[in-house]
Design a protein around this motif. Sequence first.
Motif, PDB file in Angstrom:
ATOM      1  N   GLY B  97      -6.177   4.807  10.546  1.00 16.88           N
ATOM      2  CA  GLY B  97      -7.198   4.033   9.850  1.00 16.88           C
ATOM      3  C   GLY B  97      -6.639   3.079   8.828  1.00 16.88           C
ATOM      4  O   GLY B  97      -7.337   2.179   8.370  1.00 16.88           O
ATOM      5  N   ASP B  98      -5.385   3.264   8.457  1.00 14.73           N
ATOM      6  CA  ASP B  98      -4.761   2.346   7.507  1.00 14.73           C
ATOM      7  C   ASP B  98      -3.655   1.558   8.196  1.00 14.73           C
ATOM      8  O   ASP B  98      -3.143   1.951   9.239  1.00 14.73           O
ATOM      9  N   ARG B  99      -3.257   0.471   7.567  1.00 16.75           N
ATOM     10  CA  ARG B  99      -2.148  -0.306   8.118  1.00 16.75           C
ATOM     11  C   ARG B  99      -0.834   0.411   7.806  1.00 16.75           C
ATOM     12  O   ARG B  99      -0.645   0.919   6.697  1.00 16.75           O
ATOM     13  N   PRO B 100       0.064   0.470   8.757  1.00 17.21           N
ATOM     14  CA  PRO B 100       1.375   1.060   8.462  1.00 17.21           C
ATOM     15  C   PRO B 100       2.061   0.279   7.355  1.00 17.21           C
ATOM     16  O   PRO B 100       1.836  -0.918   7.197  1.00 17.21           O
ATOM     17  N   ARG B 101       2.915   0.963   6.602  1.00 22.65           N
ATOM     18  CA  ARG B 101       3.657   0.263   5.562  1.00 22.65           C
ATOM     19  C   ARG B 101       5.087   0.804   5.498  1.00 22.65           C
ATOM     20  O   ARG B 101       5.349   1.951   5.854  1.00 22.65           O
ATOM     21  N   PHE B 102       5.959  -0.050   5.035  1.00 27.82           N
ATOM     22  CA  PHE B 102       7.373   0.300   4.911  1.00 27.82           C
ATOM     23  C   PHE B 102       7.825  -0.143   3.529  1.00 27.82           C
ATOM     24  O   PHE B 102       7.646  -1.299   3.150  1.00 27.82           O
ATOM     25  N   THR B 103       8.376   0.767   2.749  1.00 26.63           N
ATOM     26  CA  THR B 103       8.679   0.432   1.363  1.00 26.63           C
ATOM     27  C   THR B 103       9.820   1.294   0.833  1.00 26.63           C
ATOM     28  O   THR B 103      10.133   2.347   1.397  1.00 26.63           O
ATOM     29  N   ILE B 104      10.412   0.845  -0.246  1.00 28.95           N
ATOM     30  CA  ILE B 104      11.334   1.711  -0.974  1.00 28.95           C
ATOM     31  C   ILE B 104      10.517   2.797  -1.659  1.00 28.95           C
ATOM     32  O   ILE B 104       9.535   2.491  -2.349  1.00 28.95           O
ATOM     33  N   ALA B 105      10.862   4.033  -1.431  1.00 33.36           N
ATOM     34  CA  ALA B 105      10.109   5.130  -2.033  1.00 33.36           C
ATOM     35  C   ALA B 105      10.705   5.551  -3.371  1.00 33.36           C
ATOM     36  O   ALA B 105       9.981   5.778  -4.335  1.00 33.36           O
ATOM     37  N   ASN B 106      12.011   5.679  -3.420  1.00 36.96           N
ATOM     38  CA  ASN B 106      12.635   6.109  -4.670  1.00 36.96           C
ATOM     39  C   ASN B 106      14.129   5.814  -4.630  1.00 36.96           C
ATOM     40  O   ASN B 106      14.702   5.523  -3.568  1.00 36.96           O
TER      41      ASN B 106
END
Lengths: 214, 253
Positions: B97-106
Amino acid sequence: MLAALAGVAAAAPTGRVVGKVTITDADGKPVDAEAIIYVVGFTELPTKDAAPTQIAQKNRAFVPDLVAITVGETVTFPNRDAFLHNVFSQSAARKFDLGSFKKDEQKAKDFPDPGVIDVYCNIHPEMAATILVLPNRAHTRRNGDGSYVIAGVPAGTWTVFAYTRRVTKPVSASVTVVAGQDSKVDLTLVRGAEEQHLNKYGEKYHDTGTTTYH
Amino acid sequence: MQASRRVLVSGLAVIGAALLAAPRSAHAGRTFYGWLYGTEVMPERGAEIQTFVEEQNEQSHQLNLSETDWWISPAIGINDQLELLLPVDLVWTDDDGDRPRFTIANYGAELRYRLVTADPTDKPAFVPLVRVALKRDVTGDGDTWQPEGDLVASYDIGRTQLLADFGVLGVINKTTTDIELHPGVGVSVLSIGDVRFGAEAFAEIPLETTDQTWVAVGPNMAWSHGRSWISAAYGVGLYHIRDAPKLNWGIAF
């Protein structure tokens, strides 16, 4: 118990093994090189409180490049160069990796089992040394004129070996030691070329040129 | 999803076949496990790049949440028993239901301390290791920190190693403190050359919400070759997850 055994060994009648070790190249020409002469066939404890044997790293070389110790003794490796060195061995008798250490630092390694230990530096491929870990204290270094004397050898029939780095084949002879007497054994070693070795990762060394690592 | 699983399994099989044909190396791998930390550390002044990719597929508690982490770090041997890592963790998430995302987490710092010598001859059969880490979580909207800790113990019996890893992870900001437990156990057997096979079980257990707990168990393998090493596990979901594969590798220089 061990102390009692050592005491017995010390009190046992002993003699000396003496002689001369000649070292030549493959063409028979004399070679000036270090050699260790040792007797096997019995076991002894190392000398109590003996100072550790030392192999320094100086001018991109192990100095000396051949030592003999008794099982249970320790070898120290001080770095006398102004740049980093590593000390490692992949010999089956004693694998170790002392990491990298800088000028005037030193590391030590104990040797609990007998064997021939080839030691290298992972940074400088030209550095190589050999440690003979022997079952007793009956070992010595060849003198400048080729002569040697091994004192305090228990009476009996043993085998005497001579070893130098890059030796092409082992050289040995049987010797019967009589208490209070000298037993003479002359041996000749043939020295070959230095064998190429791999780094601690099992790979060929990259060309390090004259680069130093401070 | 079934197709991606087949690709992963066949990929592991190809890697395994290649490893069996490879020449023997004298060096041990950094960890023999996929999800569990090992007890090996580098010698003093050793340097290495370590990385892993892990998947948590179809966590049933959160609308089939799937997550893939890519973690990468330099590792530096402080001495023969202590190493320092400076990891960065990147995360790809796909929530239904949401758009996938790719990010720096920590990002942060990590220490691993082996309590006994690493000398191949002198090391005892029982080897404990303590891991502590403090990371800056950059996905939140405030000052969020992520302290982590693991107590790891391995026991070698001939060619077999048994290992237990008890980890704790916290996510702390001004308003909340979430704690998650990461227990796991594994076995690894030196099989052919420097190739090891075994199995492991691993769980993530948030203390605040039991429905986010997941448990996986499955085979693992490890191989070291000169200055490189890899290890992997394919966790089959036992509870609240479909599967959890993980691939680690490192290269020393």
